[in-house]
Design a protein around this motif. Structure first.
Motif, PDB file in Angstrom:
ATOM      1  N   VAL A 138      49.139  37.712  48.159  1.00 25.88           N
ATOM      2  CA  VAL A 138      48.839  38.559  49.315  1.00 25.88           C
ATOM      3  C   VAL A 138      50.035  39.479  49.605  1.00 25.88           C
ATOM      4  O   VAL A 138      49.876  40.585  50.133  1.00 25.88           O
ATOM      5  CB  VAL A 138      48.512  37.689  50.553  1.00 25.88           C
TER       6      VAL A 138
ATOM      7  N   ARG B  84      43.445  45.940  42.467  1.00 18.31           N
ATOM      8  CA  ARG B  84      43.365  46.530  43.799  1.00 18.31           C
ATOM      9  C   ARG B  84      44.707  47.078  44.268  1.00 18.31           C
ATOM     10  O   ARG B  84      44.793  47.769  45.267  1.00 18.31           O
ATOM     11  CB  ARG B  84      42.889  45.474  44.814  1.00 18.31           C
ATOM     12  N   SER B  85      45.763  46.735  43.535  1.00 19.08           N
ATOM     13  CA  SER B  85      47.112  47.091  43.978  1.00 19.08           C
ATOM     14  C   SER B  85      47.445  48.537  43.655  1.00 19.08           C
ATOM     15  O   SER B  85      46.758  49.212  42.887  1.00 19.08           O
ATOM     16  CB  SER B  85      48.135  46.169  43.319  1.00 19.08           C
TER      17      SER B  85
ATOM     18  N   GLU C 197      42.195  40.607  39.434  1.00 19.20           N
ATOM     19  CA  GLU C 197      41.504  41.351  40.490  1.00 19.20           C
ATOM     20  C   GLU C 197      42.511  41.938  41.471  1.00 19.20           C
ATOM     21  O   GLU C 197      42.380  43.089  41.899  1.00 19.20           O
ATOM     22  CB  GLU C 197      40.539  40.421  41.231  1.00 19.20           C
ATOM     23  N   LEU C 198      43.513  41.161  41.828  1.00 20.76           N
ATOM     24  CA  LEU C 198      44.501  41.639  42.778  1.00 20.76           C
ATOM     25  C   LEU C 198      45.320  42.787  42.199  1.00 20.76           C
ATOM     26  O   LEU C 198      45.600  43.771  42.870  1.00 20.76           O
ATOM     27  CB  LEU C 198      45.431  40.514  43.213  1.00 20.76           C
TER      28      LEU C 198
ATOM     29  N   GLU D 137      46.915  32.399  45.439  1.00 19.33           N
ATOM     30  CA  GLU D 137      46.240  33.401  46.261  1.00 19.33           C
ATOM     31  C   GLU D 137      47.095  33.798  47.471  1.00 19.33           C
ATOM     32  O   GLU D 137      47.213  34.977  47.804  1.00 19.33           O
ATOM     33  CB  GLU D 137      44.871  32.881  46.726  1.00 19.33           C
TER      34      GLU D 137
ATOM     35  N   SER E 178      52.889  42.180  49.035  1.00 17.71           N
ATOM     36  CA  SER E 178      52.899  43.439  48.296  1.00 17.71           C
ATOM     37  C   SER E 178      54.216  43.556  47.546  1.00 17.71           C
ATOM     38  O   SER E 178      55.279  43.751  48.144  1.00 17.71           O
ATOM     39  CB  SER E 178      52.730  44.624  49.260  1.00 17.71           C
TER      40      SER E 178
END
Length: 504
Positions: free
Chosen positions: A438, A465-466, A461-462, A434, A440
């Protein structure tokens, strides 16, 4: 004299390598375990430490285990970690830490660099490294290779110079066929003679390890089939009696072979077969890439046939301590010990092909980046260990891949749940997924097939959202295609090594 320090990649602690003997500590351990049989394990690597824990936790006999390793900056930390209540192995197998805690509480596992420890042992298990030196040309082809035996011979001499005359010596190290009779036995005989001891009482056997440092780490030793042999019947009998006390032989019967050459050959044949299977898959993965075929679904279809159920998937390459060298070791022995002039050419070629896989993977990634024609500022690698569920980075194919990437890109970050420090590259590695995600990233590359990635919905999920511009490259065929956001396969932002294209 300059002080030497050894830093643990597990605990992060730095220890001063002692200049003075610690015989008092060793004697104290031996005295506190007088009612137990003493087993010395030479080598505290991924095999020796795990074997030590299994022996110390035997439910069929009472053993006190002394692990012996070198007092060097690269290995001494294991000794201090073990003696200070820290398990020196990071693994997805909970039994590793459980077995260590049990042994630490019982006080029947101690580590030292003192060769004097061999003098107390009823059984000595040899679990030291024996490497193969490869010499390659600029194209990565293997020109020559050798098995340098100097270090191995020195380790055997340290046993012969200290052991009892009636000791059982069990070689678990993977060695060239012929080593026990042509190397180990003569050294022991000579050492015992020089000490004025009998050369007729010691027992020498070979039983190769099949350790799998993943979720079944302990069970790959305790609850798995074993092959064994001895230099004579008495030695083989002694090996069998010992193995029955540490392995679940009722469920997993032992297999006895006639000679130590037979068991030595069995190990390198096992790994040569697997290395060739992987090399075969690598060749076909390139074919699949160029022909637009999903090799994973092809292999899945073929695996339904029982005779082909072990067909391999493609990947970033072969790593670890065995498959990268054992076929070469076998070929070397066939020429050096038994006069086979041609060696084992197919086995050598398999290693050569497997070693080149990180280079092919790098080309695969480079071509993807060229097709996107965008500037890349940050790259994230998921996994640096050589295989799933382990903290072992020895000969990891990710190392070659990382080095190729770092020659072209500056900002590369790595994550691995089992590797806090990448020893070979002296890099700190983020262990929390996790925290790592975070960041990018322009490109996220899956380089090791840890189950933590497959089963962790956070990664999907990440990604969802990216930015739609992030590129995901899976080099091991791990991620579930159907969990990824639609835009990744619609916009061609998701790629799998060995899959020519992806259709919903």
């Amino acid at each position: 004299m300059k002080e030497i320090y050894s830093t643990s990649p597990i605990s992060g602690k730095t220890y001063s390598v002692p200049r003075d003997s610690k015989l008092d500590e060793l004697n104290s351990f031996i005295n506190s375990n007088k009612k137990r049989k003493i087993v010395a394990v030479q080598g505290l690597g991924f095999v020796g430490t795990a074997m030590s824990l299994v022996v110390a936790n035997s439910d069929k006999d009472e053993y006190a285990v002394v692990g012996i390793d070198q007092s060097s900056e690269h290995s001494y930390w294991k000794i201090e970690d073990i003696n200070n209540g820290i398990c020196p192995i990071s693994s997805s197998d909970p039994l590793i830490s459980e077995y260590y805690k049990n042994a630490h509480m019982k006080g029947n596992f101690y580590a030292t660099s003192e060769p004097k420890a061999f003098s107390y042992a009823d059984v000595i298990i040899i679990d030291i490294n024996l490497d193969v030196s490869k010499f390659k040309d600029k194209n990565g082809d293997i020109e020559t290779f050798d098995v340098p035996l100097e270090g191995f011979k020195s380790a055997i001499k340290s046993i012969g110079n200290n052991c009892k005359e009636d000791v059982l010596i069990l070689v678990e190290t993977t060695v060239p066929p012929g080593t026990c009779k042509k190397i180990v036995y003569p050294i022991l005989v000579e050492s015992l003679k020089l000490r004025g001891l009998s050369i007729d009482k010691f027992k020498l056997g070979h039983s190769y390890e099949r350790v799998m440092p993943g979720p079944n780490y302990i069970n790959s030793i305790k609850n798995f089939y074993r092959v064994y042999s001895g230099i004579d019947d008495e030695s083989a009998d002694a090996v069998e009696m010992f193995l029955r006390t540490v392995i679940s032989t009722d469920e997993y019967p032992l297999t006895r072979l006639k000679t130590t050459e037979s068991t030595e050959m069995a190990k390198v044949l096992e790994n040569s077969y697997r290395a060739m299977n992987i090399s075969f898959a690598i060749e076909w993965s390139r074919f699949a890439e160029n022909s637009g075929v999903n090799l994973y679904e092809v292999v899945d279809a073929i695996r339904l046939r029982p005779t082909h159920s072990n067909l391999m998937y493609p990947g970033i390459g072969v790593g670890g301590y065995c498959l990268t060298k054992d076929p070469l070791m076998a070929s070397w022995a066939s020429k050096e010990f038994f006069g086979l002039e041609s060696g084992l050419q197919s086995s050598v070629k398999a290693v050569e092909n497997n070693d080149k896989m990180p280079m092919f993977c790098f080309d695969f990634v480079s071509n993807i980046l060229k097709s996107h024609d965008k500037e890349t500022t940050s790259i994230g690698l998921l996994g640096v260990a050589y295989g799933p569920g382990i903290g072992d980075t020895r000969f990891s194919p990710v190392e070659d891949f990382y080095n190729r990437l770092s020659a072209h890109f500056d900002n590369i970050k790595c994550q691995d749940p089992f590797v806090p420090i990448w020893t070979e590259l002296n890099l700190e590695i983020e262990t929390c997924l996790e925290t790592f995600l975070v960041n990018s990233f322009d490109i996220l590359i899956v380089t090791t097939g840890h189950r933590d990635y497959l089963n962790n919905d956070f990664i999907y999920e990440l990604i969802g959202r990216s930015s739609k511009e992030m590129i995901i490259i899976d080099t091991v065929g791990l991620l579930d295609l159907h969990k990824l956001p639609t835009h990744f396969y619609q916009n061609k932002n998701f790629y799998v090594l060995g899959v020519g294209h992806y259709e919903k």
